[in-house]
Design a protein around this motif. Structure first.
Motif, PDB file in Angstrom:
ATOM      1  N   VAL A 307      -4.865  -0.468   2.831  1.00 24.55           N
ATOM      2  CA  VAL A 307      -4.435   0.439   1.766  1.00 24.55           C
ATOM      3  C   VAL A 307      -3.075  -0.021   1.240  1.00 24.55           C
ATOM      4  CG1 VAL A 307      -3.917   2.825   1.145  1.00 24.55           C
ATOM      5  CG2 VAL A 307      -5.643   2.323   2.919  1.00 24.55           C
ATOM      6  N   LYS A 308      -3.027  -0.333  -0.052  1.00 26.05           N
ATOM      7  CA  LYS A 308      -1.734  -0.666  -0.652  1.00 26.05           C
ATOM      8  C   LYS A 308      -0.951   0.626  -0.886  1.00 26.05           C
ATOM      9  CE  LYS A 308       0.581  -3.169  -4.372  1.00 26.05           C
ATOM     10  NZ  LYS A 308       0.437  -3.985  -5.606  1.00 26.05           N
ATOM     11  N   VAL A 309       0.256   0.669  -0.321  1.00 26.93           N
ATOM     12  CA  VAL A 309       1.070   1.884  -0.383  1.00 26.93           C
ATOM     13  C   VAL A 309       2.202   1.748  -1.397  1.00 26.93           C
ATOM     14  CG1 VAL A 309       2.569   3.419   0.954  1.00 26.93           C
ATOM     15  CG2 VAL A 309       0.483   2.490   1.981  1.00 26.93           C
ATOM     16  N   TYR A 329       1.217  -2.924   2.741  1.00 27.35           N
ATOM     17  CA  TYR A 329      -0.111  -2.387   3.011  1.00 27.35           C
ATOM     18  C   TYR A 329      -0.126  -1.695   4.366  1.00 27.35           C
ATOM     19  CZ  TYR A 329      -2.391  -4.961  -0.813  1.00 27.35           C
ATOM     20  OH  TYR A 329      -2.794  -5.419  -2.040  1.00 27.35           O
ATOM     21  N   GLU A 333      -6.089   4.382   6.762  1.00 22.35           N
ATOM     22  CA  GLU A 333      -5.692   5.552   5.971  1.00 22.35           C
ATOM     23  C   GLU A 333      -4.658   6.387   6.710  1.00 22.35           C
ATOM     24  OE1 GLU A 333      -6.110   6.704   3.056  1.00 22.35           O
ATOM     25  OE2 GLU A 333      -7.638   5.378   2.221  1.00 22.35           O
ATOM     26  N   ALA A 336      -1.313   4.895   6.300  1.00 24.71           N
ATOM     27  CA  ALA A 336      -0.828   4.894   4.918  1.00 24.71           C
ATOM     28  C   ALA A 336       0.137   6.041   4.665  1.00 24.71           C
ATOM     29  CB  ALA A 336      -2.008   4.966   3.952  1.00 24.71           C
ATOM     30  N   ALA A 337      -0.142   7.218   5.222  1.00 20.80           N
ATOM     31  CA  ALA A 337       0.742   8.375   5.007  1.00 20.80           C
ATOM     32  C   ALA A 337       2.117   8.124   5.622  1.00 20.80           C
ATOM     33  CB  ALA A 337       0.106   9.627   5.606  1.00 20.80           C
ATOM     34  N   ALA A 340       3.972   5.530   3.441  1.00 22.68           N
ATOM     35  CA  ALA A 340       4.428   6.109   2.176  1.00 22.68           C
ATOM     36  C   ALA A 340       5.682   6.947   2.385  1.00 22.68           C
ATOM     37  CB  ALA A 340       3.311   6.954   1.559  1.00 22.68           C
ATOM     38  N   ARG A 344       9.483   6.120   0.784  1.00 29.04           N
ATOM     39  CA  ARG A 344      10.226   7.069  -0.057  1.00 29.04           C
ATOM     40  C   ARG A 344      11.582   7.407   0.559  1.00 29.04           C
ATOM     41  NH1 ARG A 344       6.915   8.777  -4.043  1.00 29.04           N
ATOM     42  NH2 ARG A 344       4.660   8.465  -3.677  1.00 29.04           N
ATOM     43  N   PHE A 358       5.249   2.988  -6.139  1.00 31.01           N
ATOM     44  CA  PHE A 358       4.449   3.682  -5.114  1.00 31.01           C
ATOM     45  C   PHE A 358       3.005   3.755  -5.554  1.00 31.01           C
ATOM     46  CE2 PHE A 358       8.771   5.328  -4.793  1.00 31.01           C
ATOM     47  CZ  PHE A 358       9.050   5.126  -3.452  1.00 31.01           C
ATOM     48  N   ASP A 359       2.090   3.414  -4.659  1.00 29.89           N
ATOM     49  CA  ASP A 359       0.663   3.548  -4.905  1.00 29.89           C
ATOM     50  C   ASP A 359       0.072   4.717  -4.147  1.00 29.89           C
ATOM     51  OD1 ASP A 359      -0.462   0.789  -6.315  1.00 29.89           O
ATOM     52  OD2 ASP A 359       1.359   0.472  -5.143  1.00 29.89           O
ATOM     53  N   ARG A 360       0.877   5.336  -3.316  1.00 33.60           N
ATOM     54  CA  ARG A 360       0.442   6.515  -2.555  1.00 33.60           C
ATOM     55  C   ARG A 360       1.536   7.589  -2.590  1.00 33.60           C
ATOM     56  NH1 ARG A 360      -4.163   6.784   0.761  1.00 33.60           N
ATOM     57  NH2 ARG A 360      -5.648   5.352  -0.199  1.00 33.60           N
TER      58      ARG A 360
END
Length: 360
Positions: A307-309, A329, A333, A336-337, A340, A344, A358-360
């Protein structure tokens, strides 16, 4: 010289080319014992490294040498200089590749003619021999390494010193004077072009490295201490953070190097197996390194469930990085959280030369 030879090759493996050139020059002057001693002592650190490395299950040569050596094709003689760093060392930015190559290939011919004239006149021509050999060392090294300014500096210094040591022929030897002027002028002209380019781009290169390598190292130290990470350009990140690393460029991971040397094509499946064997949590990479043309179409080589984040993109001109954008990445899943949230939280501390998406 006998002390300097092993010191040079123990500091950088490329130094073996300079030691070999010095030994050849000594042999040309019939100083056989010193030439053999230099060659043997210069080869000693390389041999010792090979013994220790092989005893630990690695390779006789450093992985950096194996990865960065430039391929040479017998079907394409110009491949000796096309696509590897020697043409970068000697080219003038405003000249075409063809003209730079002509000057590069013409130099040994000029030097050989000059030494022949000196020999006929009863002169040894040691200074001309040193210049010719150092120049050829630069060309020969293209088969072993490719890189940038940090690989070239010692050759530039040696060539500049050899230029300064060139004596002029005795009065009345007009042909030798013109040949010497042509040889010295060719090397000086080509080195000047590369030197000016280095002056113009050096500060940008340092900003590029700080923006991507420095940012990545700080992020991993603060957000992923002790994590299992897949990445390339491992140097500063491994220095800054305590990581369990899968090196996708093969320098620090033997299984990746084994695949590379065996000619195993990179694929999503092979990359996934490597990631699972190392329990990789996140990957930080340049996406362009993981795209290949297969059967006439572009194929993404990253595992499909990664997953790209997000990504970091430099805002300054890029002169040394593989790509202006470095992508992050997660391998699942669930991860990924976490990635992300970490991105941030880290974003306010980024230097002004880096922009986050950001992608997520």
């Amino acid at each position: 010289l006998l002390v300097a030879a092993p010191l040079v090759t123990s500091i950088r493996f490329e130094g073996i080319a300079v030691v070999a050139a010095a030994a050849l020059l000594l042999a040309w002057r019939r100083r056989w014992r010193l030439a053999l001693g230099m060659a043997a002592l210069g080869a000693l650190p390389v041999a010792l490294y090979a013994v220790v490395s092989l005893s630990h299950g690695w390779y006789a040569l450093p992985t950096s040498v194996l990865v960065k050596r430039a391929p040479v094709s017998l079907a394409d003689p110009l491949s000796f200089i096309r696509g590897n760093w020697i043409i970068q060392l000697l080219r003038v930015p405003l000249l075409s590749f063809r003209l730079s190559a002509i000057i590069l290939l013409a130099f040994p011919v000029i030097a050989a003619a000059l030494m022949a004239l000196n020999r006929r006149a009863g002169e040894r021509g040691a200074a001309q021999g040193a210049l010719a050999l150092l120049f050829l060392v630069a060309a020969a090294q293209a088969t072993l390494a490719r890189g940038g300014l940090r690989y070239e500096l010692y050759l530039v210094v040696l060539l500049a010193y050899a230029l300064a040591r060139q004596p002029w022929p005795r009065p009345g030897r007009r042909a030798a004077a013109w040949l010497r002027l042509a040889a010295v002028g060719a090397v000086a002209f080509l080195l000047l072009g590369r030197g000016l380019e280095a002056l113009a781009e050096g500060h940008l290169a340092m900003m590029n490295i700080h923006a991507h390598h420095g940012t990545r190292g700080r992020f991993l130290r603060e957000s992923y201490p002790g994590a299992s990470v897949a990445m390339t350009d491992i140097g500063y990140a491994n220095y800054a953070a305590d990581l369990r690393l899968l090196d996708l460029a093969a320098l620090g991971s033997r299984e990746v190097m084994a695949q590379r040397l065996a000619g195993v094509a990179r694929s999503p499946e092979s990359l996934q197996r490597l990631a699972e064997s190392h329990a990789v949590e996140i990957a930080i990479l340049y996406e362009r390194n993981f795209v290949a043309r297969r059967d006439g179409r572009l194929v993404n080589l990253l595992p499909p469930h990664w997953v790209k984040v997000g990504a970091w993109t430099i805002t300054t001109p890029n002169v040394v990085l593989t790509d202006p954008t470095l992508s992050l990445y997660a391998t699942s899943e669930g991860e990924a959280a976490r990635l992300a949230a970490a991105l941030r939280a880290f974003a306010p501390s980024l230097p002004p030369t880096v922009r986050t998406t950001f992608d997520r």
